[in-house]
Motif scaffolding. Sequence first.
Motif, short mmCIF file in Angstrom:
data_model
loop_
_atom_site.label_atom_id
_atom_site.label_comp_id
_atom_site.label_asym_id
_atom_site.label_seq_id
_atom_site.Cartn_x
_atom_site.Cartn_y
_atom_site.Cartn_z
N UNK A 127 -21.29 -32.90 -9.47
CA UNK A 127 -20.12 -32.41 -8.69
C UNK A 127 -19.44 -31.15 -9.03
N UNK A 128 -19.34 -31.05 -10.34
CA UNK A 128 -18.44 -29.91 -10.69
C UNK A 128 -18.86 -28.64 -10.57
N UNK A 129 -20.49 -28.63 -10.58
CA UNK A 129 -21.44 -27.48 -10.47
C UNK A 129 -21.11 -26.72 -9.13
N UNK A 130 -20.51 -27.51 -7.86
CA UNK A 130 -20.31 -27.24 -6.60
C UNK A 130 -18.96 -26.39 -6.70
N UNK A 131 -17.89 -25.95 -7.69
CA UNK A 131 -16.98 -25.44 -7.59
C UNK A 131 -16.82 -24.61 -8.66
N UNK A 132 -17.26 -24.62 -9.92
CA UNK A 132 -17.04 -23.67 -10.94
C UNK A 132 -18.23 -24.04 -12.07
N UNK A 133 -18.55 -22.75 -12.71
CA UNK A 133 -19.22 -22.89 -14.05
C UNK A 133 -18.70 -23.30 -15.20
N UNK A 172 -12.32 -24.03 -8.93
CA UNK A 172 -12.96 -22.99 -8.55
C UNK A 172 -12.18 -22.27 -7.43
N UNK A 173 -12.61 -21.18 -6.76
CA UNK A 173 -12.08 -20.35 -5.89
C UNK A 173 -11.90 -21.17 -4.27
N UNK A 174 -13.03 -22.01 -4.21
CA UNK A 174 -13.19 -22.57 -2.85
C UNK A 174 -12.61 -24.18 -2.98
N UNK A 175 -12.25 -24.73 -4.11
CA UNK A 175 -11.91 -25.78 -4.33
C UNK A 175 -11.67 -26.50 -5.57
N UNK A 176 -11.35 -27.75 -5.98
CA UNK A 176 -11.45 -28.22 -7.18
C UNK A 176 -11.98 -29.62 -7.33
N UNK A 177 -12.50 -30.24 -8.40
CA UNK A 177 -13.02 -31.61 -8.65
C UNK A 177 -12.23 -32.10 -9.68
N UNK A 178 -11.86 -33.34 -9.47
CA UNK A 178 -11.27 -34.02 -10.82
C UNK A 178 -11.64 -35.72 -10.49
#
Length: 248
Positions: free
Chosen positions: A144-150, A169-175
């Motif tokens: 899931x984290x790969x959808x937002x940032x490296x 990331x620029x388009x959103x976050x995951x937590x």
Amino acid sequence: MVGFSANVGKISRAFKSVNALVDTVPVVFGNESLEIDSVDELNIGAVSLSLNEGAFHSYDGNGTEVHLDIEQICQLLSKFDRGSQATIKCDVDKSLVSLLVSGYEFELATIHPDSVRGGRKAGKVDPPAEVTIEAQEIQKAMRLGDMFSEEIIMGIDDSREVFYINSKGDSGNMAVSYNSGDDEITFIENERAHGVFSHSYLYEMTKMIPGNEEISLKLGEEYPAKIEFNFADDDGEIAYGLAPRIVE
């Protein structure tokens, strides 16, 4: 002459876990265990493998170090049934490796030490915070984290006894976070920890671990992350180390 005989599935899993970071490595055929200790070419990730005698059908070691192309061996083993038996013999004097599986015999060249891709022996690091957590929880966070940032942020809020994984990331976050009372996690050492790490490295390190197995995850502040797990009925152990990213 040093070598061993072992189940294809067992040795494939061991070597693939190493091959997740490096493809050519020094292998030490110790008196009672096979040992691999190396870092990747970029000096970001480290891997250590230990396989005790109990993991093999037969084992012959005397402390000899042989440099092997682990990736090539993994590719060959992947062509055979996991229940087959593989025998590897290393003739150091002739710089040759013999691999026998299901009637097939392969003769491979050892690797010259100067050609081994990757560093040697990352050194012992012992981050102060530690949790054990189901591998599937880390794997899901990586997907899931790969959808937002490296970049993956991992840490422990010691005041609340919470382990967290974030991706911003620029388009959103995951937590996602885990409390001390959650079934999926056990706090071994509740110390403050926080670090930013490479998603791609974490993904490669954790993708082969069966989801229902527990892993030990050690963290700190300005410490590498350390991931450890057992396999082969506890006769084998893998330890990964991952340097944190420098955040300006």
